[in-house]
Structures are given as structure tokens and as C-alpha cells.
Design a protein around this motif. Structure first.
Motif, short mmCIF file in Angstrom:
data_model
loop_
_atom_site.label_atom_id
_atom_site.label_comp_id
_atom_site.label_asym_id
_atom_site.label_seq_id
_atom_site.Cartn_x
_atom_site.Cartn_y
_atom_site.Cartn_z
N LEU A 228 -27.78 38.25 123.00
CA LEU A 228 -28.13 38.90 121.74
C LEU A 228 -29.19 38.09 121.02
O LEU A 228 -29.16 36.85 121.06
N THR A 229 -30.10 38.77 120.36
CA THR A 229 -31.04 38.06 119.48
C THR A 229 -30.32 37.80 118.15
O THR A 229 -29.27 38.38 117.87
N GLN A 230 -30.91 36.94 117.34
CA GLN A 230 -30.33 36.70 116.02
C GLN A 230 -30.27 37.99 115.23
O GLN A 230 -29.28 38.27 114.56
N LYS A 231 -31.32 38.78 115.31
CA LYS A 231 -31.37 40.03 114.57
C LYS A 231 -30.28 40.99 115.01
O LYS A 231 -29.62 41.64 114.19
N GLU A 232 -30.06 41.10 116.33
CA GLU A 232 -29.02 41.99 116.85
C GLU A 232 -27.63 41.56 116.36
O GLU A 232 -26.84 42.40 115.92
N LEU A 233 -27.34 40.26 116.46
CA LEU A 233 -26.04 39.77 116.01
C LEU A 233 -25.88 39.98 114.51
O LEU A 233 -24.84 40.47 114.05
N ALA A 234 -26.90 39.63 113.75
CA ALA A 234 -26.84 39.79 112.30
C ALA A 234 -26.54 41.25 111.93
O ALA A 234 -25.69 41.52 111.07
N ASN A 235 -27.22 42.18 112.57
CA ASN A 235 -27.00 43.60 112.29
C ASN A 235 -25.57 44.02 112.65
O ASN A 235 -24.95 44.79 111.92
N ARG A 236 -25.07 43.54 113.76
CA ARG A 236 -23.73 43.94 114.21
C ARG A 236 -22.61 43.44 113.31
O ARG A 236 -21.57 44.08 113.19
N ILE A 237 -22.81 42.26 112.71
CA ILE A 237 -21.73 41.72 111.87
C ILE A 237 -22.02 41.88 110.38
O ILE A 237 -21.21 41.47 109.55
N GLY A 238 -23.17 42.46 110.05
CA GLY A 238 -23.47 42.75 108.65
C GLY A 238 -24.03 41.60 107.85
O GLY A 238 -23.82 41.54 106.63
N ASN B 86 -27.56 39.23 106.87
CA ASN B 86 -29.01 39.23 106.86
C ASN B 86 -29.49 38.30 107.97
O ASN B 86 -28.91 37.23 108.17
N ASN B 87 -30.54 38.69 108.68
CA ASN B 87 -31.06 37.88 109.78
C ASN B 87 -31.45 36.47 109.31
O ASN B 87 -31.22 35.50 110.03
N SER B 88 -32.01 36.35 108.11
CA SER B 88 -32.41 35.02 107.63
C SER B 88 -31.20 34.13 107.37
O SER B 88 -31.26 32.92 107.55
N VAL B 89 -30.08 34.74 106.97
CA VAL B 89 -28.85 33.97 106.77
C VAL B 89 -28.37 33.42 108.11
O VAL B 89 -28.04 32.23 108.22
#
Length: 77
Positions: A19-29, A31-34
Motif C-alpha cells: 500500500l502507498t501512504q495515500k492508500e492506507l491513509a484513505n482506508r483508515i480515514g 490525512n495523508n500528511s498525518v
């Protein structure tokens, strides 16, 4: 088990699942920067976020916190 830091474990689990950071961030709700700051060690992880990661990766919070080498959750009948 070597005492890996939480951010290292999160990154390792994410990469293992391709998973990319963006994909994981989206899946768990999150923000990608967080997520990026968490993985780089520039931001601490709060309790509710630890639970999000544990639930998503199906590991215990104790595993993420380095308190046990056993990643999987055990259920007592």
C-alpha cells in the motif's frame, strides 16, 4: 523481537501489504500528511489512531507498541 518503534512497524506493515501512504491513509480515514509525519517519526500517534492501525492490520495494539512479539489477536472461547 527487537523493539521496533511504532512508526517503523506501521511502515513495515503498510509496505508488506503493498500500500502507498495515500492508500492506507484513505482506508483508515487519516490525512495523508498525518500518516507521512507518523511514519517519519515527526508526529506521535494517539490512542484512537493506534486502534485504527491495529484493526486495519489485524494485529494487537500491544504488538504495535512493542509489548509483545505476537502480532495476531487471540480470542478466548
Amino acid at each position: 523481537m527487537p523493539n521496533k518503534k511504532l512508526e517503523t512497524l506501521i511502515r513495515s506493515l503498510r509496505v508488506k501489504r503493498k500500500l502507498t501512504q495515500k492508500e492506507l491513509a484513505n482506508r483508515i480515514g487519516l490525512n495523508n500528511s498525518v500518516l507521512s509525519r507518523i511514519e517519519s517519526g515527526n508526529r506521535t500517534v494517539n490512542d484512537s489512531e493506534i486502534n485504527l492501525f491495529a484493526d486495519f492490520f489485524q494485529v494487537t495494539t500491544d504488538y504495535l507498541l512493542g509489548r509483545t512479539e505476537y502480532a495476531k489477536k487471540f480470542y478466548i472461547k
